[in-house]
Design an enzyme around this catalytic site. Structure first.
Site, mmCIF file in Angstrom:
data_model
loop_
_atom_site.group_PDB
_atom_site.id
_atom_site.type_symbol
_atom_site.label_atom_id
_atom_site.label_comp_id
_atom_site.label_asym_id
_atom_site.label_seq_id
_atom_site.Cartn_x
_atom_site.Cartn_y
_atom_site.Cartn_z
ATOM 1 N N CYS A 1 105.031 51.429 -35.790
ATOM 2 C CA CYS A 1 106.072 50.585 -36.379
ATOM 3 C C CYS A 1 105.375 49.340 -36.935
ATOM 4 O O CYS A 1 104.484 48.778 -36.294
ATOM 5 C CB CYS A 1 107.109 50.190 -35.330
ATOM 6 S SG CYS A 1 107.975 51.614 -34.623
ATOM 7 N N SER B 1 114.003 52.595 -23.418
ATOM 8 C CA SER B 1 114.117 52.270 -24.846
ATOM 9 C C SER B 1 113.325 53.281 -25.665
ATOM 10 O O SER B 1 112.186 53.602 -25.337
ATOM 11 C CB SER B 1 113.588 50.858 -25.086
ATOM 12 O OG SER B 1 113.606 50.550 -26.467
ATOM 13 N N HIS C 1 116.583 48.602 -35.758
ATOM 14 C CA HIS C 1 115.799 47.687 -36.592
ATOM 15 C C HIS C 1 116.128 47.665 -38.075
ATOM 16 O O HIS C 1 115.574 46.850 -38.809
ATOM 17 C CB HIS C 1 114.296 47.934 -36.408
ATOM 18 C CG HIS C 1 113.865 47.911 -34.976
ATOM 19 N ND1 HIS C 1 114.363 47.021 -34.061
ATOM 20 C CD2 HIS C 1 112.993 48.695 -34.282
ATOM 21 C CE1 HIS C 1 113.818 47.242 -32.880
ATOM 22 N NE2 HIS C 1 112.988 48.259 -32.977
ATOM 23 N N GLY D 1 104.054 52.191 -25.745
ATOM 24 C CA GLY D 1 104.276 53.621 -25.911
ATOM 25 C C GLY D 1 105.722 54.011 -26.142
ATOM 26 O O GLY D 1 106.638 53.215 -25.962
ATOM 27 N N GLU D 2 105.889 55.250 -26.540
ATOM 28 C CA GLU D 2 107.224 55.815 -26.778
ATOM 29 C C GLU D 2 107.510 56.786 -25.632
ATOM 30 O O GLU D 2 106.917 57.870 -25.563
ATOM 31 C CB GLU D 2 107.239 56.515 -28.141
ATOM 32 C CG GLU D 2 108.432 57.409 -28.393
ATOM 33 C CD GLU D 2 109.785 56.772 -28.072
ATOM 34 O OE1 GLU D 2 110.075 55.672 -28.579
ATOM 35 O OE2 GLU D 2 110.550 57.375 -27.298
ATOM 36 N N CYS E 1 100.241 53.273 -28.631
ATOM 37 C CA CYS E 1 101.424 53.961 -29.162
ATOM 38 C C CYS E 1 101.077 54.579 -30.507
ATOM 39 O O CYS E 1 100.445 53.943 -31.342
ATOM 40 C CB CYS E 1 102.582 52.981 -29.333
ATOM 41 S SG CYS E 1 104.108 53.789 -29.880
ATOM 42 N N CYS F 1 108.128 41.425 -26.061
ATOM 43 C CA CYS F 1 108.333 42.719 -26.726
ATOM 44 C C CYS F 1 107.436 42.836 -27.943
ATOM 45 O O CYS F 1 107.393 41.949 -28.787
ATOM 46 C CB CYS F 1 109.766 42.859 -27.218
ATOM 47 S SG CYS F 1 110.980 42.612 -25.964
ATOM 48 N N SER G 1 115.934 51.837 -30.501
ATOM 49 C CA SER G 1 115.293 50.897 -31.430
ATOM 50 C C SER G 1 115.741 51.241 -32.846
ATOM 51 O O SER G 1 115.300 52.226 -33.420
ATOM 52 C CB SER G 1 113.767 51.011 -31.320
ATOM 53 O OG SER G 1 113.338 50.404 -30.122
ATOM 54 N N CYS H 1 105.061 45.990 -34.770
ATOM 55 C CA CYS H 1 104.764 46.072 -33.335
ATOM 56 C C CYS H 1 103.259 46.139 -33.104
ATOM 57 O O CYS H 1 102.588 47.056 -33.587
ATOM 58 C CB CYS H 1 105.447 47.291 -32.720
ATOM 59 S SG CYS H 1 105.132 47.473 -30.961
ATOM 60 N N GLU I 1 99.426 47.661 -20.105
ATOM 61 C CA GLU I 1 99.947 46.387 -19.653
ATOM 62 C C GLU I 1 101.371 46.577 -19.134
ATOM 63 O O GLU I 1 102.112 47.409 -19.633
ATOM 64 C CB GLU I 1 99.946 45.378 -20.806
ATOM 65 C CG GLU I 1 98.529 45.115 -21.310
ATOM 66 C CD GLU I 1 98.461 44.085 -22.424
ATOM 67 O OE1 GLU I 1 97.462 43.364 -22.463
ATOM 68 O OE2 GLU I 1 99.386 44.000 -23.253
ATOM 69 N N CYS J 1 108.707 45.454 -16.706
ATOM 70 C CA CYS J 1 108.644 46.218 -17.944
ATOM 71 C C CYS J 1 107.397 47.095 -17.886
ATOM 72 O O CYS J 1 106.288 46.593 -17.714
ATOM 73 C CB CYS J 1 108.575 45.259 -19.132
ATOM 74 S SG CYS J 1 108.378 46.104 -20.707
HETATM 75 N N1 SAH Z 1 108.705 52.841 -28.147
HETATM 76 C C1 SAH Z 1 109.927 52.413 -27.497
HETATM 77 C C2 SAH Z 1 109.628 51.497 -26.340
HETATM 78 C C3 SAH Z 1 109.152 50.110 -26.738
HETATM 79 S S1 SAH Z 1 110.431 49.027 -26.397
HETATM 80 C C4 SAH Z 1 110.846 51.805 -28.524
HETATM 81 O O1 SAH Z 1 110.397 51.579 -29.634
HETATM 82 O O2 SAH Z 1 112.022 51.605 -28.244
HETATM 83 C C5 SAH Z 1 109.946 47.588 -27.155
HETATM 84 C C6 SAH Z 1 111.043 47.008 -28.033
HETATM 85 O O3 SAH Z 1 110.497 45.850 -28.670
HETATM 86 C C7 SAH Z 1 111.416 47.967 -29.146
HETATM 87 O O4 SAH Z 1 112.759 47.825 -29.495
HETATM 88 C C8 SAH Z 1 110.517 47.480 -30.243
HETATM 89 O O5 SAH Z 1 110.930 47.908 -31.486
HETATM 90 C C9 SAH Z 1 110.596 45.992 -30.056
HETATM 91 N N2 SAH Z 1 109.503 45.291 -30.724
HETATM 92 C C10 SAH Z 1 108.368 45.815 -31.187
HETATM 93 N N3 SAH Z 1 107.592 44.879 -31.757
HETATM 94 C C11 SAH Z 1 108.248 43.709 -31.638
HETATM 95 C C12 SAH Z 1 107.954 42.376 -32.010
HETATM 96 N N4 SAH Z 1 106.824 42.056 -32.601
HETATM 97 N N5 SAH Z 1 108.869 41.427 -31.723
HETATM 98 C C13 SAH Z 1 110.024 41.749 -31.098
HETATM 99 N N6 SAH Z 1 110.347 42.993 -30.708
HETATM 100 C C14 SAH Z 1 109.479 43.974 -30.978
#
Ligand code: SAH
Length: 356
Positions: A117, A194, A219, A162-163, A113, A336, A217, A120, A93, A106
């Site tokens: 996490c 990211s 968190h 994905g990462e 992925c 996100c 990221s 996510c 997507e 985006c």
């Molecule tokens: N894998 C990379 C790229 C994804 S970026 C990374 O983790 O950075 C997507 C961003 O949205 C990341 O910062 C991720 O942690 C955040 N994210 C993931 N799940 C989310 C959610 N349910 N609500 C808000 N942000 C979220």
């Protein structure tokens, strides 16, 4: 007949090899490059200055292939989510986000992925494979093509499924072409990658001559909590990730972004904010707070608006630059952390939205 090879996604060196195979001079490769990425021609036929003979020789062996848009979903707020169906089972997507002064795409770098996490949906819904350069670049090409009439500057964020640093080679190949003035010509400062901080790959990215903005990221403000939320903490630790990110070469006055998803009653207290401020205070950091975008499968709740304000207030009082990310496309699971693999029937686990 053997399958035609895809020209889209090849870099300058790759196109030079193609021309060499055909006994053509290297400058032909540059012409082809500009047609593919600057003009985004979808057929060899359009490339009139290549000459009819060369075009037909190319056509016998090569094609220009973008990933196919399988569906589009439109959010109330103007956001559009694109579903691309790739070969086999893989789907990805991408999201188009119109804003007042700019428009953002985006993009995804993996189908699903593997990082899992806890908050996510992408990780919860599973992982298929790495994307190839043409599949990464093709998302940008396809979305740009559909919204070409709008005259606003483009931003690209590598924040989809994905990462990216687990798919380093393909991602960086795509980014080079995106930032190349003869390619997509996205200014490096309009492109943000990211990552959770895959350290060996982050070191390689730092050594690239042209680099995107970096978002990390985070968190959580300490390793124990981060590990509960992000299993990757067991491998690449918070302190090491921050230390590496602070060495990321950025223009004077620039900052590394630290993303911090706010989870109700988990990491959203003023005490967490103070801890975060101590962790990042004094460094070239800005914090981007992301109130959780919920989904049925995500076992956390969104923070109260007052908790978000209070958290941001603590950071600001400690002189840490802070912003709050406004959710876009939540109603179609385009925000996100809401992107995810689809099953073979096209159904989406957790999707409440209907196609246009
Ligand atoms: N894998 C990379 C790229 C994804 S970026 C990374 O983790 O950075 C997507 C961003 O949205 C990341 O910062 C991720 O942690 C955040 N994210 C993931 N799940 C989310 C959610 N349910 N609500 C808000 N942000 C979220």
């Amino acid at each position: 007949m053997t399958r035609k090879r895809n020209l889209f996604g090849l870099d300058r060196a790759g196109l030079e090899r193609v021309m060499a195979e055909l006994g053509e001079p290297a400058y032909r490769a540059r012409q082809l490059y500009v047609w593919l990425y600057r003009r985004r021609a979808r057929s060899l036929e359009a490339m009139t200055d290549l000459g009819k003979g060369l075009r037909s020789r190319l056509e016998s062996q090569f094609e220009i292939c973008w990933p196919a848009v399988a569906s589009r979903e439109h959010s109330r707020d103007g956001t559009i989510k694109y579903l691309f169906r790739l070969d086999g089972e893989a789907t990805i997507e991408s999201v188009f986000i119109p804003e007042e002064r700019r428009r953002t795409i985006c993009i995804s770098t993996q189908a699903g992925c593997p990082l899992r996490c806890a908050f996510c949906l992408t990780g919860i819904a599973g992982y298929k494979r790495n994307l190839e350069p043409w599949e990464i670049l093709g998302q940008v090409a396809a979305v740009m093509d559909e919204t070409a009439r709008l005259e606003k500057p483009w931003n690209v964020v590598v924040m989809g499924m994905g990462e990216p640093l687990l798919n380093y080679e393909a991602t960086v190949r795509a980014l080079r072409i995106l930032m190349d003035p003869e390619g997509f010509a996205i200014a490096p400062k309009k492109l943000t990658l990211s990552t959770v901080g895959i350290l060996p790959a982050l070191e390689k990215l730092m050594a690239e001559p042209v680099r995107p903005n970096l978002a990390i990221s985070l968190h959580a403000p300490e390793p124990g909590l981060r590990r509960r939320l992000m299993p990757i903490e067991g491998k690449y630790r918070l302190d090491d990730v921050i230390a590496a990110a602070q060495r990321y070469p950025i223009p004077r006055g620039g900052r590394v972004t630290y993303e911090y998803v706010l989870l109700k009653d988990v990491n959203d207290s003023p005490a967490h904010a103070r801890q975060l401020a101590r962790l990042l205070g004094g460094s070239r950091a800005k914090v981007n707070l992301i109130p959780l975008n919920p989904a049925a499968e995500i076992p956390f709740g969104a923070p109260a608006p007052e908790a978000v304000d209070a958290f941001a207030g603590v950071l600001a009082a400690a002189h840490v630059t802070v912003s709050v990310r406004r959710p876009r496309g939540q109603d179609i699971l385009a925000a996100c952390g809401q992107l995810h693999l689809r099953d073979a029937t096209g159904g989406a686990s957790g999707s409440r939205a209907s196609a246009r």
